[in-house]
Design a protein around this motif. Structure first.
Motif, PDB file in Angstrom:
ATOM      1  N   TYR A 221       0.813  -1.055   0.020  1.00 10.13           N
ATOM      2  CA  TYR A 221       0.137  -0.147  -0.021  1.00 10.13           C
ATOM      3  C   TYR A 221       0.809   1.444  -0.043  1.00 10.13           C
ATOM      4  O   TYR A 221       1.664   1.382   0.652  1.00 10.13           O
ATOM      5  N   TRP A 222       0.686   2.180  -1.097  1.00 11.08           N
ATOM      6  CA  TRP A 222       1.707   3.335  -1.154  1.00 11.08           C
ATOM      7  C   TRP A 222       0.695   4.531  -0.894  1.00 11.08           C
ATOM      8  O   TRP A 222      -0.196   4.875  -1.930  1.00 11.08           O
TER       9      TRP A 222
ATOM     10  N   ILE B 105       3.990   8.578   4.503  1.00  8.47           N
ATOM     11  CA  ILE B 105       4.932   9.797   4.945  1.00  8.47           C
ATOM     12  C   ILE B 105       4.627   9.482   6.679  1.00  8.47           C
ATOM     13  O   ILE B 105       5.515  10.297   7.522  1.00  8.47           O
ATOM     14  N   ARG B 106       3.708   8.992   7.216  1.00  8.60           N
ATOM     15  CA  ARG B 106       3.402   8.993   8.547  1.00  8.60           C
ATOM     16  C   ARG B 106       2.892   7.674   8.872  1.00  8.60           C
ATOM     17  O   ARG B 106       2.355   7.075   7.955  1.00  8.60           O
TER      18      ARG B 106
ATOM     19  N   VAL C  89       8.686   7.125   4.196  1.00 10.87           N
ATOM     20  CA  VAL C  89       9.221   8.021   3.135  1.00 10.87           C
ATOM     21  C   VAL C  89       9.069   9.442   3.354  1.00 10.87           C
ATOM     22  O   VAL C  89       8.011   9.793   4.049  1.00 10.87           O
ATOM     23  N   LYS C  90      10.139  10.160   3.064  1.00  6.66           N
ATOM     24  CA  LYS C  90       9.995  11.731   3.425  1.00  6.66           C
ATOM     25  C   LYS C  90       8.988  12.451   2.399  1.00  6.66           C
ATOM     26  O   LYS C  90       8.858  11.907   1.259  1.00  6.66           O
ATOM     27  N   PRO C  91       8.232  13.517   3.123  1.00  8.43           N
ATOM     28  CA  PRO C  91       7.222  13.836   2.139  1.00  8.43           C
ATOM     29  C   PRO C  91       7.605  14.407   0.901  1.00  8.43           C
ATOM     30  O   PRO C  91       8.713  15.021   0.789  1.00  8.43           O
ATOM     31  N   GLY C  92       7.084  14.147  -0.333  1.00  8.75           N
ATOM     32  CA  GLY C  92       7.212  14.441  -1.500  1.00  8.75           C
ATOM     33  C   GLY C  92       8.492  13.986  -2.278  1.00  8.75           C
ATOM     34  O   GLY C  92       9.144  14.418  -3.192  1.00  8.75           O
TER      35      GLY C  92
ATOM     36  N   GLY D  35      14.839   9.330   3.044  1.00  6.13           N
ATOM     37  CA  GLY D  35      14.507   8.863   4.363  1.00  6.13           C
ATOM     38  C   GLY D  35      14.580   7.460   4.911  1.00  6.13           C
ATOM     39  O   GLY D  35      14.171   7.075   5.748  1.00  6.13           O
ATOM     40  N   LEU D  36      15.105   6.468   3.740  1.00  2.23           N
ATOM     41  CA  LEU D  36      15.235   5.172   4.062  1.00  2.23           C
ATOM     42  C   LEU D  36      16.585   4.687   4.138  1.00  2.23           C
ATOM     43  O   LEU D  36      17.613   5.477   3.621  1.00  2.23           O
ATOM     44  N   THR D  37      16.822   3.383   4.457  1.00  2.33           N
ATOM     45  CA  THR D  37      18.084   3.029   4.514  1.00  2.33           C
ATOM     46  C   THR D  37      18.464   2.015   3.362  1.00  2.33           C
ATOM     47  O   THR D  37      17.413   1.427   2.516  1.00  2.33           O
ATOM     48  N   ARG D  38      19.536   1.703   2.894  1.00  3.23           N
ATOM     49  CA  ARG D  38      19.939   0.788   1.797  1.00  3.23           C
ATOM     50  C   ARG D  38      19.405  -0.557   2.374  1.00  3.23           C
ATOM     51  O   ARG D  38      19.059  -1.338   1.404  1.00  3.23           O
ATOM     52  N   GLU D  39      19.640  -0.895   3.207  1.00  3.21           N
ATOM     53  CA  GLU D  39      19.177  -2.363   3.664  1.00  3.21           C
ATOM     54  C   GLU D  39      17.678  -2.500   3.668  1.00  3.21           C
ATOM     55  O   GLU D  39      17.207  -3.520   3.135  1.00  3.21           O
ATOM     56  N   ALA D  40      17.083  -1.367   4.118  1.00  2.00           N
ATOM     57  CA  ALA D  40      15.425  -1.746   3.784  1.00  2.00           C
ATOM     58  C   ALA D  40      15.056  -1.941   2.515  1.00  2.00           C
ATOM     59  O   ALA D  40      14.314  -2.575   2.260  1.00  2.00           O
ATOM     60  N   LEU D  41      15.787  -1.056   1.560  1.00  2.00           N
ATOM     61  CA  LEU D  41      15.350  -1.090  -0.147  1.00  2.00           C
ATOM     62  C   LEU D  41      15.731  -2.515  -0.414  1.00  2.00           C
ATOM     63  O   LEU D  41      15.151  -2.693  -1.219  1.00  2.00           O
TER      64      LEU D  41
END
Lengths: 317, 115
Positions: A17-18, A56-57, A71-74, A101-107
């Protein structure tokens, strides 16, 4: 690249869900179609499915997710573009990843999960399609879904809001060839969002009358648009006296769809559903009122001068 | 009093358009909407068959539907660039007629999608 919610229910073992909050806006989406259902292919139901929430929240929906990515807004477009690069093993700089706003590991984990699922589905909401980047964000996500099909089955579907807004798209596509933002001012339909979309038309003050049905722009639109609706003759059809009715020259009360008006409504995956009205309304249906207005307009002279026909595309220079 | 039951009714509040709702009604109001979510329940229980609003309003004054239809047709016909907008909370049958209206008027046609 889409499918029906029935296919999601039967097969989707990876659901993203995005930019939406289905727990509060589409409360039965989880239980009826996506994560909670057991099926022939996913007999253990919730345990067989992975849900990722990108927003974003941290909303209520995030609590239902296995993985929440804030994720950072925008920065949705940037994140989708990075994912498109990562699935193809292309180089992405740390700086670009930090920007989202995310890390490489998470992605890396997300990409690995996306590639190893059997049937993935993106559901994207207004948090993606109505923020910075707008339709470019939706287009990017649809491209990502298409590109994921090099590895596994992947689809994308928008989370549509108001009742039959999907029906409006379907009907306009069927009748005119375009889904929204249409003008008939040359006698044939032309499509150009930004020029013919309502907010832009109203803010610029282009139109000199408005017919509003099944909507309440008086409560939802930006103030300059509302001010223009007040200046021009506005006609409003609604089961209630709304904000729009109060600024309108003409208001007609109609029966509420699905409660006291029969007809058809489209689900968000473009499946038409017959309505089963329970009550008899003292008011006429939208259908009847619009037909009567159309008949009254047909009694008057055609808007082009006598004898002139709508200009056809073939005769245009 | 026994309530009438409608099985597999369709809820049109949100885009899910759930079609498995059981409605219990007494022809005036719906008393119960089984299987519906909080939003759907509120939608079903808040609409009644009572006459709460005037049939039509012209410039804020009560009028008949026929007067309102004629006034609406005149205002739309007089306009050079009328706009037909909304189309979300209505049936496909009405939406089709709205497309015909915009075509007949040579006007603009748009839905919530563009918002």
């Amino acid at each position: 690249m889409t499918c029906t919610l029935g296919e999601v229910k039967q097969r989707a073992d990876f659901i993203v869900y995005w930019g939406g909050n289905p727990a509060e806006c589409h409360p039965r989406h989880f239980t009826k179609y996506t994560i909670m259902q057991k099926s022939k292919f996913l007999p253990r139901g919730r345990k067989d499915r992975t849900m990722v929430m990108v927003d974003i929240r941290e909303t209520k929906s995030a609590k239902a997710a296995n993985i929440f990515l804030q994720v950072k807004p925008g920065k949705d477009f940037e994140l989708i573009t990075i994912l498109r690069a990562l699935i193809k093993d292309q180089q992405v700089g740390d700086e670009q990843i930090a920007e989202t706003g995310l890390t490489r590991e998470a992605l890396d984990d997300l990409v690995q999960r996306m590639k190893s699922c059997k049937f993935g589905c993106f559901f994207f909401g207004m948090g993606l399609s109505m923020t910075r980047g707008k339709h470019m964000n939706s287009a990017a996500l649809l491209t990502l879904a298409a590109e994921m099909n090099a590895f596994t089955k992947f689809v994308a579907m928008p989370m549509r809001g108001h009742g039959n807004v999907t029906g409006a798209d379907v009907i306009m596509r069927w009748q005119t060839g375009y889904p929204f933002g249409i003008t008939f001012n040359r006698g044939y339909p032309r499509y150009n969002p930004g020029e013919f979309s309502t907010v832009d038309v109203l803010v610029r003050g282009d139109c000199d009358a408005a017919f509003i049905i099944g909507a309440d722009p008086g409560a939802t639109m930006p103030q300059p648009a509302i001010n223009h609706l007040k200046r021009i003759p506005t006609i409003c059809l609604d089961p209630h006296v709304t904000h729009t009715s109060k600024l309108a020259r003409v208001h007609i009360t109609t029966a509420a769809q699905g409660i006291s008006a029969p007809g058809t409504a489209y689900r968000m995956d473009e499946i038409p559903m017959p309505l089963k009205p329970a009550l008899k309304s003292p008011y006429p249906t939208d259908e009847e009122v619009v037909r009567r207005i159309n008949e009254a307009i047909a009694q008057k002279p055609f808007w082009l001068p006598e004898g002139s026909q709508p200009q056809m595309i073939s005769t245009q220079v | 009093m026994t309530l009438q039951i409608i099985d597999n009714a369709t809820c049109t509040f949100c885009g899910c358009v759930c079609d498995d709702i059981q409605l219990h009604h007494d022809e005036v109001r719906i008393h119960e909407a089984k299987k519906a979510c909080v939003l759907g329940t509120a939608y079903f229980l808040n609409h009644t068959a009572e006459k709460k609003y005037p049939d039509a309003l012209i410039d804020g004054k009560e009028a008949t539907v026929e007067e309102a239809v004629q006034t609406a047709a005149t205002l739309l016909h007089e306009a050079d660039m009328p706009l037909v907008y909304g189309l979300s909370n209505t049936t496909c049958e009405a939406q089709k007629l709205c497309v015909a209206m915009a075509d007949q008027l040579g006007g603009l046609l748009d839905s919530h999608t563009s918002l």
